[in-house]
Design a protein around this motif. Sequence first.
Motif, mmCIF file in Angstrom:
data_model
loop_
_atom_site.group_PDB
_atom_site.id
_atom_site.type_symbol
_atom_site.label_atom_id
_atom_site.label_comp_id
_atom_site.label_asym_id
_atom_site.label_seq_id
_atom_site.Cartn_x
_atom_site.Cartn_y
_atom_site.Cartn_z
ATOM 1 N N ALA A 1 3.156 5.292 15.152
ATOM 2 C CA ALA A 1 1.987 5.146 14.287
ATOM 3 C C ALA A 1 2.351 4.549 12.936
ATOM 4 C CB ALA A 1 1.306 6.502 14.098
ATOM 5 N N ALA A 2 3.518 4.921 12.388
ATOM 6 C CA ALA A 2 3.909 4.429 11.068
ATOM 7 C C ALA A 2 4.036 2.917 11.034
ATOM 8 C CB ALA A 2 5.223 5.076 10.642
ATOM 9 N N GLN A 3 4.324 2.298 12.166
ATOM 10 C CA GLN A 3 4.472 0.847 12.221
ATOM 11 C C GLN A 3 3.160 0.140 12.520
ATOM 12 O OE1 GLN A 3 7.501 0.118 15.139
ATOM 13 N NE2 GLN A 3 9.143 0.938 13.871
ATOM 14 N N LEU A 4 2.187 0.853 13.065
ATOM 15 C CA LEU A 4 1.006 0.190 13.619
ATOM 16 C C LEU A 4 -0.264 0.351 12.805
ATOM 17 C CD1 LEU A 4 1.530 1.101 17.398
ATOM 18 C CD2 LEU A 4 2.206 -0.996 16.214
ATOM 19 N N LEU A 5 -0.408 1.437 12.051
ATOM 20 C CA LEU A 5 -1.666 1.687 11.343
ATOM 21 C C LEU A 5 -1.778 0.806 10.103
ATOM 22 C CD1 LEU A 5 -1.838 5.578 11.552
ATOM 23 C CD2 LEU A 5 -2.934 3.902 13.045
ATOM 24 N N PRO A 6 -2.952 0.209 9.838
ATOM 25 C CA PRO A 6 -3.068 -0.759 8.749
ATOM 26 C C PRO A 6 -3.488 -0.208 7.395
ATOM 27 C CG PRO A 6 -4.998 -0.912 10.151
ATOM 28 C CD PRO A 6 -4.101 0.120 10.769
ATOM 29 N N LEU A 7 -4.078 0.988 7.314
ATOM 30 C CA LEU A 7 -4.628 1.444 6.048
ATOM 31 C C LEU A 7 -4.230 2.883 5.729
ATOM 32 C CD1 LEU A 7 -8.268 0.006 6.189
ATOM 33 C CD2 LEU A 7 -6.400 -0.760 4.715
ATOM 34 N N PRO A 8 -4.109 3.206 4.445
ATOM 35 C CA PRO A 8 -3.795 4.585 4.068
ATOM 36 C C PRO A 8 -4.780 5.597 4.648
ATOM 37 C CG PRO A 8 -3.481 3.159 2.192
ATOM 38 C CD PRO A 8 -4.093 2.308 3.266
ATOM 39 N N ARG A 9 -6.062 5.233 4.756
ATOM 40 C CA ARG A 9 -7.024 6.213 5.281
ATOM 41 C C ARG A 9 -6.742 6.555 6.746
ATOM 42 N NH1 ARG A 9 -11.123 1.799 5.201
ATOM 43 N NH2 ARG A 9 -11.650 1.277 7.356
ATOM 44 N N HIS A 10 -6.158 5.613 7.493
ATOM 45 C CA HIS A 10 -5.803 5.914 8.882
ATOM 46 C C HIS A 10 -4.683 6.955 8.933
ATOM 47 C CE1 HIS A 10 -7.364 1.599 9.626
ATOM 48 N NE2 HIS A 10 -8.333 2.473 9.839
ATOM 49 N N PHE A 11 -3.728 6.820 8.018
ATOM 50 C CA PHE A 11 -2.663 7.829 7.952
ATOM 51 C C PHE A 11 -3.242 9.177 7.523
ATOM 52 C CE2 PHE A 11 -0.155 3.972 7.860
ATOM 53 C CZ PHE A 11 0.934 4.305 8.635
ATOM 54 N N ALA A 12 -4.206 9.152 6.612
ATOM 55 C CA ALA A 12 -4.827 10.398 6.168
ATOM 56 C C ALA A 12 -5.552 11.084 7.316
ATOM 57 C CB ALA A 12 -5.795 10.118 5.020
ATOM 58 N N GLN A 13 -6.184 10.301 8.179
ATOM 59 C CA GLN A 13 -6.886 10.880 9.324
ATOM 60 C C GLN A 13 -5.909 11.558 10.282
ATOM 61 O OE1 GLN A 13 -8.886 7.368 10.716
ATOM 62 N NE2 GLN A 13 -10.355 7.374 9.022
ATOM 63 N N LEU A 14 -4.783 10.912 10.547
ATOM 64 C CA LEU A 14 -3.778 11.534 11.402
ATOM 65 C C LEU A 14 -3.127 12.733 10.712
ATOM 66 C CD1 LEU A 14 -1.598 8.912 13.340
ATOM 67 C CD2 LEU A 14 -3.142 10.644 14.248
ATOM 68 N N ALA A 15 -2.954 12.619 9.410
ATOM 69 C CA ALA A 15 -2.273 13.686 8.670
ATOM 70 C C ALA A 15 -3.050 14.989 8.687
ATOM 71 C CB ALA A 15 -2.019 13.246 7.231
ATOM 72 N N GLU A 16 -4.355 14.919 8.953
ATOM 73 C CA GLU A 16 -5.140 16.151 9.047
ATOM 74 C C GLU A 16 -4.646 17.042 10.180
ATOM 75 O OE1 GLU A 16 -9.234 15.127 9.393
ATOM 76 O OE2 GLU A 16 -9.371 14.255 7.378
ATOM 77 N N HIS A 66 0.841 -1.199 0.000
ATOM 78 C CA HIS A 66 0.000 0.000 0.000
ATOM 79 C C HIS A 66 0.880 1.253 0.000
ATOM 80 C CE1 HIS A 66 -3.287 -2.456 2.252
ATOM 81 N NE2 HIS A 66 -3.574 -2.399 0.966
ATOM 82 N N PRO A 67 0.398 2.348 -0.572
ATOM 83 C CA PRO A 67 1.043 3.632 -0.305
ATOM 84 C C PRO A 67 0.699 4.074 1.121
ATOM 85 C CG PRO A 67 -0.955 3.992 -1.552
ATOM 86 C CD PRO A 67 -0.800 2.489 -1.423
ATOM 87 N N TRP A 68 1.388 5.107 1.587
ATOM 88 C CA TRP A 68 1.051 5.642 2.908
ATOM 89 C C TRP A 68 -0.307 6.345 2.871
ATOM 90 C CZ3 TRP A 68 3.994 4.061 6.808
ATOM 91 C CH2 TRP A 68 5.322 3.697 6.542
ATOM 92 N N LEU A 69 -0.606 7.005 1.753
ATOM 93 C CA LEU A 69 -1.850 7.749 1.585
ATOM 94 C C LEU A 69 -2.447 7.418 0.217
ATOM 95 C CD1 LEU A 69 -0.644 11.313 2.665
ATOM 96 C CD2 LEU A 69 -2.000 9.752 4.065
ATOM 97 N N ASP A 70 -3.764 7.415 0.128
ATOM 98 C CA ASP A 70 -4.405 7.244 -1.175
ATOM 99 C C ASP A 70 -3.945 8.307 -2.163
ATOM 100 O OD1 ASP A 70 -5.845 4.991 -0.416
ATOM 101 O OD2 ASP A 70 -7.597 6.148 0.217
ATOM 102 N N GLU A 71 -3.624 9.494 -1.661
ATOM 103 C CA GLU A 71 -3.179 10.603 -2.513
ATOM 104 C C GLU A 71 -1.894 10.250 -3.258
ATOM 105 O OE1 GLU A 71 -3.351 14.334 -4.303
ATOM 106 O OE2 GLU A 71 -4.853 13.466 -2.969
ATOM 107 N N GLN A 72 -1.036 9.441 -2.646
ATOM 108 C CA GLN A 72 0.197 9.016 -3.321
ATOM 109 C C GLN A 72 -0.130 8.096 -4.490
ATOM 110 O OE1 GLN A 72 2.330 7.289 -0.042
ATOM 111 N NE2 GLN A 72 3.072 9.268 0.709
ATOM 112 N N GLY A 73 -1.011 7.136 -4.281
ATOM 113 C CA GLY A 73 -1.675 6.475 -5.382
ATOM 114 C C GLY A 73 -1.050 5.261 -6.034
#
Length: 322
Positions: free
Chosen positions: A242-257, A40-47
């Motif tokens: 968090a970078a090691q524990l979150l399973p989905l790009p959307r979770h990173f997007a939520q924190l990235a806000e 997976h990418p880190w974010l859906d935006e990366q794509g």
Amino acid sequence: MTTFGYFLSSEEHDPKELVRQARLAEEAGFEALWISDHFHPWLDEQGQGSFVWSVIGALSEATSLPVTTAVTCPLIRIHPAIIAQAAATAQILLDGRFRLGVGTGEALNEHILGDAWPPAEERQRMLEEAVEVIRRLWTGELVTHRGDFYDVDTARLYSLPEQPPPIYISGFGPKAIELAGRLGDGYVSVSPESDAVEAFHKAGGEGKPAAGGLKVCWSQDEARARETVHRLWPTQGIPGEAAQLLPLPRHFAQLAELVTEEAATESVPCGPSTEAHVAAVRQFVDAGYDEVYVSQIGPEQDGFFSFYSKEVLPRLREERQA
């Protein structure tokens, strides 16, 4: 003498673009390549999220530069016996210019088959056993292994290079750095910290290469560069585990806000300043890294390679000679 390389981002660019960038990197004067290994990418935006071993095969025909995975996780998503086969094949295709970079990974990529995500200390023990399995298979002998984490039943690799690839190990905390120094043929990090390099050397890494990577964002417009970093890599500003524990790009997007543009770009040189880019790379050189890899964030790849070819790499080579 420090090697200056380019870091291909499998999260941002499709496979054909990665191969194109590798060619541009060599033409610009970069001396080696890193390539990230993500499902997976880190974010859906990366794509993006291509299969790194297929891309490495294409790179072997597109460039004469050394290639290192930065980094592969041989723990859960792919069994270490398969990584051993993939890396041996890559070493053959690259005529001995391949290095297998490994680490303990992230849930983002490793959870996909439904396996539990182990704590960090257990993953370090898994990595140690995985490296043992890989190296045993690279001997070309028939291997049966019954370990704490992995089983191998009468497996033998037939396509083997003249020399197995070196294994570089990623490490951020003291225990991971100790493991890298004790077991690795090299060390991988993305932090320009001399203490980490010194710890690696003291743990058994004396005389072995330390490789560091950083992100930059060249653009003629500094404000546009900063916006690009904030849009594509706000994860740079997410602290802790968090970078090691979150399973989905959307979770990173939520924190990235919660990450401001200032926080996202704090360690990333943005814009057209030659001195800013040189200074960022110099931090890794001064910290004792033998190899430094630069990744350009965003779509302005051609301008970046022209800029580094004409402005940044000549300065870095002058300082290297001095």
